[in-house]
Motif scaffolding. Structure first.
Motif, short mmCIF file in Angstrom:
data_model
loop_
_atom_site.label_atom_id
_atom_site.label_comp_id
_atom_site.label_asym_id
_atom_site.label_seq_id
_atom_site.Cartn_x
_atom_site.Cartn_y
_atom_site.Cartn_z
N VAL A 46 0.94 -1.23 0.02
CA VAL A 46 -0.05 0.07 -0.09
C VAL A 46 0.81 1.36 -0.02
O VAL A 46 1.55 1.46 0.71
CB VAL A 46 -0.74 -0.11 1.31
N MET A 47 0.74 2.20 -1.09
CA MET A 47 1.34 3.31 -1.13
C MET A 47 0.70 4.35 -2.18
O MET A 47 -0.19 3.69 -2.82
CB MET A 47 3.11 3.13 -1.53
N LEU A 48 1.42 5.52 -2.06
CA LEU A 48 0.82 6.52 -2.89
C LEU A 48 2.09 7.22 -3.71
O LEU A 48 3.31 7.21 -3.06
CB LEU A 48 0.16 7.68 -2.49
N GLU A 49 2.28 6.87 -5.17
CA GLU A 49 3.54 7.43 -5.82
C GLU A 49 2.92 8.68 -6.53
O GLU A 49 1.86 8.64 -7.28
CB GLU A 49 4.04 6.43 -6.87
N PHE A 50 3.68 9.83 -6.05
CA PHE A 50 3.07 11.16 -6.42
C PHE A 50 4.10 11.46 -7.38
O PHE A 50 5.44 11.65 -6.86
CB PHE A 50 2.76 11.99 -5.19
N GLN A 51 3.83 12.03 -8.82
CA GLN A 51 4.78 12.50 -9.64
C GLN A 51 4.30 13.93 -10.02
O GLN A 51 3.22 14.28 -10.16
CB GLN A 51 4.70 11.62 -11.01
N VAL A 52 5.18 14.68 -10.23
CA VAL A 52 5.10 16.02 -10.82
C VAL A 52 5.81 16.21 -12.28
O VAL A 52 7.24 15.84 -12.33
CB VAL A 52 5.59 17.23 -10.00
N ARG A 53 5.22 16.54 -13.25
CA ARG A 53 5.82 16.70 -14.27
C ARG A 53 5.68 18.12 -15.03
O ARG A 53 4.50 18.75 -14.83
CB ARG A 53 5.26 15.80 -15.74
N LYS A 54 6.94 18.65 -15.41
CA LYS A 54 6.80 19.98 -16.15
C LYS A 54 6.82 20.11 -17.69
O LYS A 54 8.03 19.37 -18.09
CB LYS A 54 7.86 21.11 -15.31
N ASN A 55 6.17 20.43 -18.43
CA ASN A 55 6.23 20.28 -19.97
C ASN A 55 6.65 18.90 -20.11
O ASN A 55 7.59 18.74 -21.02
CB ASN A 55 7.23 21.07 -20.51
N GLY A 56 6.20 18.06 -19.77
CA GLY A 56 6.32 16.41 -19.83
C GLY A 56 7.53 15.82 -19.18
O GLY A 56 7.67 14.66 -19.32
N LYS A 57 8.48 16.74 -18.62
CA LYS A 57 9.64 16.10 -18.01
C LYS A 57 9.30 15.91 -16.52
O LYS A 57 8.87 16.75 -15.72
CB LYS A 57 10.70 16.89 -18.26
N PRO A 58 9.84 14.55 -15.97
CA PRO A 58 9.71 14.64 -14.35
C PRO A 58 10.51 15.60 -13.67
O PRO A 58 11.86 15.84 -14.11
CB PRO A 58 10.14 13.32 -14.27
N VAL A 59 9.85 16.53 -12.61
CA VAL A 59 10.80 17.05 -11.67
C VAL A 59 10.36 16.64 -10.34
O VAL A 59 9.38 15.92 -10.04
CB VAL A 59 10.21 18.55 -11.89
N ASP A 60 11.45 16.92 -9.48
CA ASP A 60 11.38 16.64 -8.10
C ASP A 60 10.16 17.19 -7.42
O ASP A 60 10.08 18.48 -7.37
CB ASP A 60 12.58 17.05 -7.26
N PRO A 61 9.03 16.70 -6.79
CA PRO A 61 8.12 17.33 -6.40
C PRO A 61 8.49 18.17 -5.23
O PRO A 61 7.76 19.44 -5.08
CB PRO A 61 7.02 16.14 -5.76
N LYS A 62 9.38 18.12 -4.69
CA LYS A 62 9.91 18.84 -3.58
C LYS A 62 10.19 20.27 -3.96
O LYS A 62 10.46 21.39 -3.17
CB LYS A 62 11.00 18.37 -2.70
N GLN A 63 10.57 20.53 -5.36
CA GLN A 63 11.06 21.59 -5.92
C GLN A 63 9.78 22.53 -5.78
O GLN A 63 9.68 23.77 -6.34
CB GLN A 63 11.26 21.68 -7.42
N VAL A 64 8.38 22.27 -5.97
CA VAL A 64 7.15 22.81 -6.04
C VAL A 64 6.11 22.80 -4.74
O VAL A 64 5.49 23.62 -4.58
CB VAL A 64 6.10 22.51 -7.19
N LEU A 65 6.50 21.83 -4.13
CA LEU A 65 5.73 21.64 -2.81
C LEU A 65 6.23 22.76 -1.92
O LEU A 65 7.22 22.74 -1.53
CB LEU A 65 5.65 20.10 -2.22
N PRO A 66 5.57 23.08 -0.83
CA PRO A 66 5.77 23.84 0.38
C PRO A 66 6.61 23.00 1.21
O PRO A 66 6.53 21.66 1.33
CB PRO A 66 4.38 24.38 1.04
N SER A 67 7.46 23.68 1.89
CA SER A 67 8.41 22.90 3.22
C SER A 67 7.26 22.26 4.17
O SER A 67 6.03 22.61 4.50
CB SER A 67 9.08 23.90 3.85
N ARG A 68 7.73 21.04 4.58
CA ARG A 68 6.90 20.28 5.51
C ARG A 68 7.15 20.52 6.95
O ARG A 68 8.18 20.42 7.44
CB ARG A 68 7.12 19.02 5.03
#
Length: 136
Positions: A114-136
Motif C-alpha cells: 500500500v502506497m501513493l506514488e506522487f509525480q510532478v511533470r513540467k512540460n512532460g519532464k519529471p521534476v522533483d515534487p519537493k521543488q514545487v511543494l511547500p516545506s513540510r
C-alpha cells in the motif's frame, strides 16, 4: 500598494498553488537513477489522497498496469501531477478539482504494498515534487 502594482498583479496569469497530496511518511524520495520519478508515501488502504493543486482530471483509470489505479491532473504553468497505486478513484476525466480535494484513496494496485506514488511533470519532464511543494 499603489494602483499600478495591483493592476500588474491581476493582469499576470495565476501561478499554481501547491500542497502535499498526503501527510503520511515518505517511503522513497525522487531519484531518477533508481527509476523513482516522484515521491512514494507509506499508508494504509483507504487513507485519503488529495489534489496537490487545483486542476482538471485528464486521466482517471487503470490502463497503465505499472501505476495501477491512476489519476492525472493538468494544472496551470505546464504542470501535470500523477497519483498512482490507488485503491479507489473519487474523480472522473473532465472534472475540475480544487487544491486539497479528495481524489482517490490509498491502495496497492500495480504494486506489492500500500502506497501513493506522487509525480510532478513540467512540460512532460519529471521534476522533483519537493521543488514545487511547500516545506513540510
Amino acid at each position: 500598494i499603489d494602483a499600478g502594482t495591483a493592476t500588474l498583479q491581476t493582469a499576470r496569469p495565476r501561478a499554481t498553488t501547491w500542497q502535499w497530496p498526503s501527510p503520511n511518511p515518505i517511503l522513497q524520495d525522487f531519484n531518477l537513477s533508481a527509476q523513482v520519478k516522484g515521491i512514494r508515501f507509506a499508508g494504509k488502504s483507504g487513507d485519503p489522497v488529495v489534489a496537490a493543486a487545483a486542476g482538471e482530471v485528464v486521466y482517471a483509470n487503470n490502463g497503465l498496469t505499472e501505476y495501477g489505479n491512476l489519476v492525472l491532473l493538468r494544472h496551470a504553468d505546464g504542470f501535470i501531477t500523477a497519483y498512482a497505486h490507488n485503491q479507489r478513484l473519487l474523480v472522473q476525466e473532465g472534472q475540475t478539482v480544487d487544491i486539497g480535494q479528495p481524489i482517490a484513496v490509498f491502495g496497492d494496485s500495480g504494486t506489492s504494498r500500500v502506497m501513493l506514488e506522487f509525480q510532478v511533470r513540467k512540460n512532460g519532464k519529471p521534476v522533483d515534487p519537493k521543488q514545487v511543494l511547500p516545506s513540510r
